[in-house]
Design a protein around this motif. Sequence first.
Motif, short mmCIF file in Angstrom:
data_model
loop_
_atom_site.label_atom_id
_atom_site.label_comp_id
_atom_site.label_asym_id
_atom_site.label_seq_id
_atom_site.Cartn_x
_atom_site.Cartn_y
_atom_site.Cartn_z
N TYR A 140 0.83 -1.20 0.00
CA TYR A 140 0.00 0.00 0.00
C TYR A 140 0.87 1.26 0.00
O TYR A 140 0.65 2.17 -0.79
CB TYR A 140 -0.94 -0.01 1.21
CG TYR A 140 -1.75 1.26 1.32
CD1 TYR A 140 -2.88 1.45 0.53
CD2 TYR A 140 -1.37 2.28 2.18
CE1 TYR A 140 -3.61 2.62 0.61
CE2 TYR A 140 -2.09 3.45 2.27
CZ TYR A 140 -3.21 3.62 1.47
OH TYR A 140 -3.93 4.78 1.54
N GLN A 141 1.85 1.29 0.88
CA GLN A 141 2.71 2.47 0.99
C GLN A 141 3.53 2.67 -0.29
O GLN A 141 3.69 3.81 -0.75
CB GLN A 141 3.62 2.35 2.21
CG GLN A 141 2.83 2.44 3.50
CD GLN A 141 3.63 2.10 4.74
OE1 GLN A 141 4.63 1.41 4.68
NE2 GLN A 141 3.16 2.58 5.89
N GLN A 145 1.30 4.15 -2.92
CA GLN A 145 1.02 5.56 -2.65
C GLN A 145 2.19 6.44 -3.10
O GLN A 145 2.01 7.48 -3.70
CB GLN A 145 0.72 5.78 -1.17
CG GLN A 145 -0.56 5.14 -0.70
CD GLN A 145 -1.77 5.63 -1.46
OE1 GLN A 145 -2.01 6.81 -1.58
NE2 GLN A 145 -2.53 4.70 -2.02
#
Length: 75
Positions: free
Chosen positions: A62-63, A66
Amino acid sequence: MDKVESAFMTEPPQHPEVLEAVLSLPQNYRTVIYLYYYEGYKETEIAGILKKKVNTIYTWMYQAKQILKKQLGGE
């Protein structure tokens, strides 16, 4: 140069801006992105390979996404 970076360099990049962005990620993020998108492993398999909890892999994915979204200016 680590294993992931050298693996990226074996094939000419189709999208050099994406490759550059991926290679600029911190090593743990770069590794999970490589294993998932380039090697085709699932998050649970990546957790086993890296000896990390599955939730850690989900968080790193996820990071990383992003950061890539921000660097590449898109979805």
